[in-house]
Design an enzyme around this catalytic site. Sequence first.
Site, short mmCIF file in Angstrom:
data_model
loop_
_atom_site.label_atom_id
_atom_site.label_comp_id
_atom_site.label_asym_id
_atom_site.label_seq_id
_atom_site.Cartn_x
_atom_site.Cartn_y
_atom_site.Cartn_z
N TRP A 129 0.81 -1.21 0.00
CA TRP A 129 0.00 0.00 0.00
C TRP A 129 0.85 1.27 0.00
O TRP A 129 0.32 2.36 -0.19
CB TRP A 129 -0.89 0.01 1.26
CG TRP A 129 -0.11 -0.34 2.49
CD1 TRP A 129 -0.03 -1.57 3.08
CD2 TRP A 129 0.78 0.51 3.22
NE1 TRP A 129 0.86 -1.54 4.13
CE2 TRP A 129 1.37 -0.26 4.24
CE3 TRP A 129 1.14 1.85 3.12
CZ2 TRP A 129 2.30 0.24 5.15
CZ3 TRP A 129 2.07 2.36 4.03
CH2 TRP A 129 2.63 1.56 5.02
N ASN A 130 2.15 1.19 0.26
CA ASN A 130 2.88 2.43 0.58
C ASN A 130 3.06 3.38 -0.61
O ASN A 130 2.97 4.59 -0.45
CB ASN A 130 4.21 2.15 1.29
CG ASN A 130 5.17 1.36 0.46
OD1 ASN A 130 4.79 0.68 -0.50
ND2 ASN A 130 6.44 1.40 0.82
N HIS A 154 -3.66 -6.40 -4.83
CA HIS A 154 -3.12 -5.24 -4.11
C HIS A 154 -3.33 -5.42 -2.61
O HIS A 154 -4.10 -6.29 -2.17
CB HIS A 154 -3.81 -3.97 -4.61
CG HIS A 154 -2.88 -2.79 -4.69
ND1 HIS A 154 -1.84 -2.61 -3.81
CD2 HIS A 154 -2.82 -1.73 -5.55
CE1 HIS A 154 -1.18 -1.49 -4.12
NE2 HIS A 154 -1.75 -0.96 -5.18
N SER A 156 -4.85 -4.97 0.94
CA SER A 156 -6.29 -4.90 1.20
C SER A 156 -6.78 -3.50 1.55
O SER A 156 -7.96 -3.19 1.35
CB SER A 156 -6.66 -5.85 2.33
OG SER A 156 -6.37 -7.16 1.94
N GLY A 205 6.73 -6.27 -0.67
CA GLY A 205 6.09 -6.29 0.64
C GLY A 205 7.09 -6.65 1.72
O GLY A 205 8.31 -6.51 1.53
N GLU A 227 10.72 -8.02 -3.71
CA GLU A 227 11.18 -6.68 -3.29
C GLU A 227 10.68 -6.49 -1.87
O GLU A 227 9.51 -6.19 -1.66
CB GLU A 227 10.58 -5.59 -4.20
CG GLU A 227 11.00 -5.68 -5.65
CD GLU A 227 12.41 -5.17 -5.89
OE1 GLU A 227 13.06 -4.70 -4.92
OE2 GLU A 227 12.86 -5.24 -7.03
N CYS A 261 10.41 1.54 1.69
CA CYS A 261 11.42 0.49 1.88
C CYS A 261 12.81 1.09 1.81
O CYS A 261 13.71 0.64 2.51
CB CYS A 261 11.25 -0.59 0.81
SG CYS A 261 11.23 0.07 -0.86
N GLU A 358 13.32 -3.37 10.69
CA GLU A 358 12.87 -2.27 9.85
C GLU A 358 11.86 -1.44 10.65
O GLU A 358 10.91 -1.99 11.20
CB GLU A 358 12.19 -2.82 8.59
CG GLU A 358 11.63 -1.73 7.70
CD GLU A 358 10.93 -2.27 6.45
OE1 GLU A 358 10.16 -3.25 6.56
OE2 GLU A 358 11.15 -1.71 5.36
P1 NAP Z 1 2.87 -6.77 3.54
O1 NAP Z 1 2.04 -6.82 4.76
O2 NAP Z 1 3.90 -7.81 3.34
O3 NAP Z 1 1.84 -6.80 2.31
C1 NAP Z 1 2.27 -6.69 0.96
C2 NAP Z 1 1.32 -7.46 0.08
O4 NAP Z 1 1.47 -8.85 0.35
C3 NAP Z 1 -0.14 -7.15 0.33
O5 NAP Z 1 -0.84 -7.25 -0.90
C4 NAP Z 1 -0.58 -8.25 1.28
O6 NAP Z 1 -1.95 -8.49 1.23
C5 NAP Z 1 0.21 -9.41 0.77
N1 NAP Z 1 0.56 -10.44 1.75
C6 NAP Z 1 0.86 -10.26 3.05
N2 NAP Z 1 1.16 -11.44 3.62
C7 NAP Z 1 1.05 -12.39 2.65
C8 NAP Z 1 1.21 -13.79 2.62
N3 NAP Z 1 1.56 -14.48 3.69
N4 NAP Z 1 0.99 -14.43 1.45
C9 NAP Z 1 0.63 -13.76 0.35
N5 NAP Z 1 0.45 -12.42 0.32
C10 NAP Z 1 0.67 -11.74 1.46
O7 NAP Z 1 3.59 -5.38 3.36
P2 NAP Z 1 2.95 -3.94 3.45
O8 NAP Z 1 2.67 -3.64 4.87
O9 NAP Z 1 1.83 -3.81 2.46
O10 NAP Z 1 4.17 -3.05 2.91
C11 NAP Z 1 5.23 -2.69 3.70
C12 NAP Z 1 6.43 -3.58 3.45
O11 NAP Z 1 6.75 -3.58 2.05
C13 NAP Z 1 7.67 -3.04 4.13
O12 NAP Z 1 8.38 -4.10 4.71
C14 NAP Z 1 8.43 -2.40 2.99
O13 NAP Z 1 9.81 -2.25 3.23
C15 NAP Z 1 8.13 -3.31 1.87
N6 NAP Z 1 8.37 -2.65 0.58
C16 NAP Z 1 9.43 -3.05 -0.18
C17 NAP Z 1 9.70 -2.41 -1.36
C18 NAP Z 1 10.88 -2.81 -2.22
O14 NAP Z 1 10.91 -2.43 -3.37
N7 NAP Z 1 11.83 -3.55 -1.72
C19 NAP Z 1 8.88 -1.38 -1.79
C20 NAP Z 1 7.80 -1.00 -1.01
C21 NAP Z 1 7.55 -1.66 0.18
P3 NAP Z 1 -2.94 -7.95 2.40
O15 NAP Z 1 -2.86 -6.46 2.36
O16 NAP Z 1 -4.27 -8.47 1.99
O17 NAP Z 1 -2.43 -8.51 3.68
#
Ligand code: NAP
Length: 454
Positions: A129-130, A154, A156, A205, A227, A261, A358
Site C-alpha cells: 500500500w505504501n 493489491h 487490502s 512487501g 522486493e 522500503c 525495519e
Molecule cells: P505486507 O504486509 O507484506 O503486504 C504486501 C502485500 O502482500 C499485500 O498485498 C498483502 O496483502 C500481501 N501479503 C501479506 N502477507 C502475505 C502472505 N503471507 N501471502 C501472500 N500475500 C501476502 O507489506 P505492506 O505492509 O503492504 O508493505 C510494507 C512492506 O513492504 C515493508 O516491509 C516495505 O519495506 C516493503 N516494501 C518493499 C519495497 C521494495 O521495493 N523492496 C517497496 C515497497 C515496500 P494484504 O494487504 O491483503 O495482507
Amino acid sequence: MISSIDPVTGETIATYEEMPLSEVAQAVEAADRAHQSWSRLEFAARALPMKRAAALLEERKDALALLMAREMGKPLAQGISEAEKCAWVCRHYAEHAHSFLVPEPIATDAAKSYVTFQPLGVVLGVMPWNFPFWQVFRFAAPALMAGNACLLKHASNVSGCALAIGDIARDAGFPEGLFGVLLIRAEAVTRVLEMPLVRAAALTGSSVAGRSIASQAGRMLKKCVLELGGSDPYVVLEDAELGPTVETCVASRLINGGQSCIAAKRFIVVRSLEHAFTERMVDAMRERTQGNPTEPGIDIGPLARRDLRDQVHAQVTESVRRGAVRALGGMVPPGAGAFYPPTVLTGVRPGMPAYDEETFGPVAAVIVAEDEADAIRIANDSPFGLGAAVFTRDRARGERIAAEEIQAGSCFVNAYVRSDPRLPFGGIKESGYGRELSHFGIREFVNIKTVYIA
Ligand code: NAP
C-alpha cells in the site's frame, strides 16, 4: 469483506466483496487468452496503450492523489508526484522495451546462434500500500511490454487504488483481460499461484510475506521476484558537509511518512559529528508539518493504518526500554487517526528493534561509529540489504565505500536512495532477490531462450 479505512479519522470509506475463486480462475483464463495475441504484437503496437496509460495518469493525477490520501494517508503533493512518476515508467518502457529485449547474437560453432526473450505468460503481482500506484506500474509496465499479462493482488487497504489502476488499463485500450485486478485476501494468494496458467509472481512487501510467497512459489517451481523490506544505513563520515547531509537524511527518513522500503532508517555517524548531527536532525524533523494529507502544505500525513502505527510505537518503546534515548517525539498523540510524530532516537545499539528491525514510520535511529571502518561494519550489520548512502566531501572515498564495501542493492553518495526507471532496483539478503526497473527488470519475466541453428 475488504475495507478501506481513512487513517485520519479511522472511519470506513468503502467496503468491497472478496472475489470468489471461480471468478479469480476466470480472470486468469482471460489474462492467458489476452496474452496469446498480445505477445505476438510488435513492440510499437504494445507501446500505444502504454503511452495512453501514461497520459491518463497525468490527466487523473489530482483524483488519484486524493484517493491515495484517503486510503493510506499520503499528502496530496506526494500523490501527484507519484502519479507523474508512474507516467514516466510507462513511457520509459514504451520507448525502450524493444531495445532492452532485442535478440543477442552469440558466436558459437553453429551457423547461427542467438538468445531471444520470450514472455512467460500470466504474472501475478502482489503489491503493498505504501506507493499504491508506483509499485504496481513499475512491476506491470515492463512485464506488459515484454508481452506478459498481469494480475494484481493489491494490499487490502488500497482496493480503491487497485480499481483505479484497472480503470486506467481499460481506458488506455489494453486488450480485455490483459491486466486484471483480483480483490482477494493474502490467504487466497496460494490458490492463485497454484493455478497452472499463472507462470510467475512478483511480490513487493514485507519479509514475512516474502518468505511465504517464495516458499509457495518454490513448491510449485514458479519464478518469483521479491522486493522486500529494508533498514537502509546512511553513513555520515567526519568530512561530510553537515547542513546538506542532515537535510538529505531527514528528507529520506520522512518520505511518505517514513513508510518507504528505501527510506533512511539507521544514521551511522562518526563520533566527532554525533552531537552536531543529532541537534540539526532534531531541529529539521521538528520543522516538518504533520496533519490531514488532503490539506495543502502538509509534509507528513498519518501512518497508513493504526495497527502499523502501534507496531512502530512498540519498536520505539522497546528500544527505549533497552537504553535508547528519545531526542524527539516517540509518543502516540491522542485522537482517532494513525498519526505518529517525527521521532529521533539516540544511543541506538544492537539488541534494540531500532537497530535490528525495519522501522516503517518517521523514526530515525542515530548510531555512533568510531571511524570509517566501524561505520561500514555497522552498516553491514543488518539482515537487510536494500539501499544505503554515504556522506563525505571526498567523492573518491565515497565511491570506494559505495562500490566495494556496503552490502546493498544500491548505494548512493551524498544523495538519498531513490528509484528511477533507468536504474535497476532491488535488494540482497532479507531485502529479497531479482531486480525491477531498467533493462534488468524487464528481463525478469521472460524466457531467455537459446536458438541454435546448425
Ligand atoms: P505486507 O504486509 O507484506 O503486504 C504486501 C502485500 O502482500 C499485500 O498485498 C498483502 O496483502 C500481501 N501479503 C501479506 N502477507 C502475505 C502472505 N503471507 N501471502 C501472500 N500475500 C501476502 O507489506 P505492506 O505492509 O503492504 O508493505 C510494507 C512492506 O513492504 C515493508 O516491509 C516495505 O519495506 C516493503 N516494501 C518493499 C519495497 C521494495 O521495493 N523492496 C517497496 C515497497 C515496500 P494484504 O494487504 O491483503 O495482507
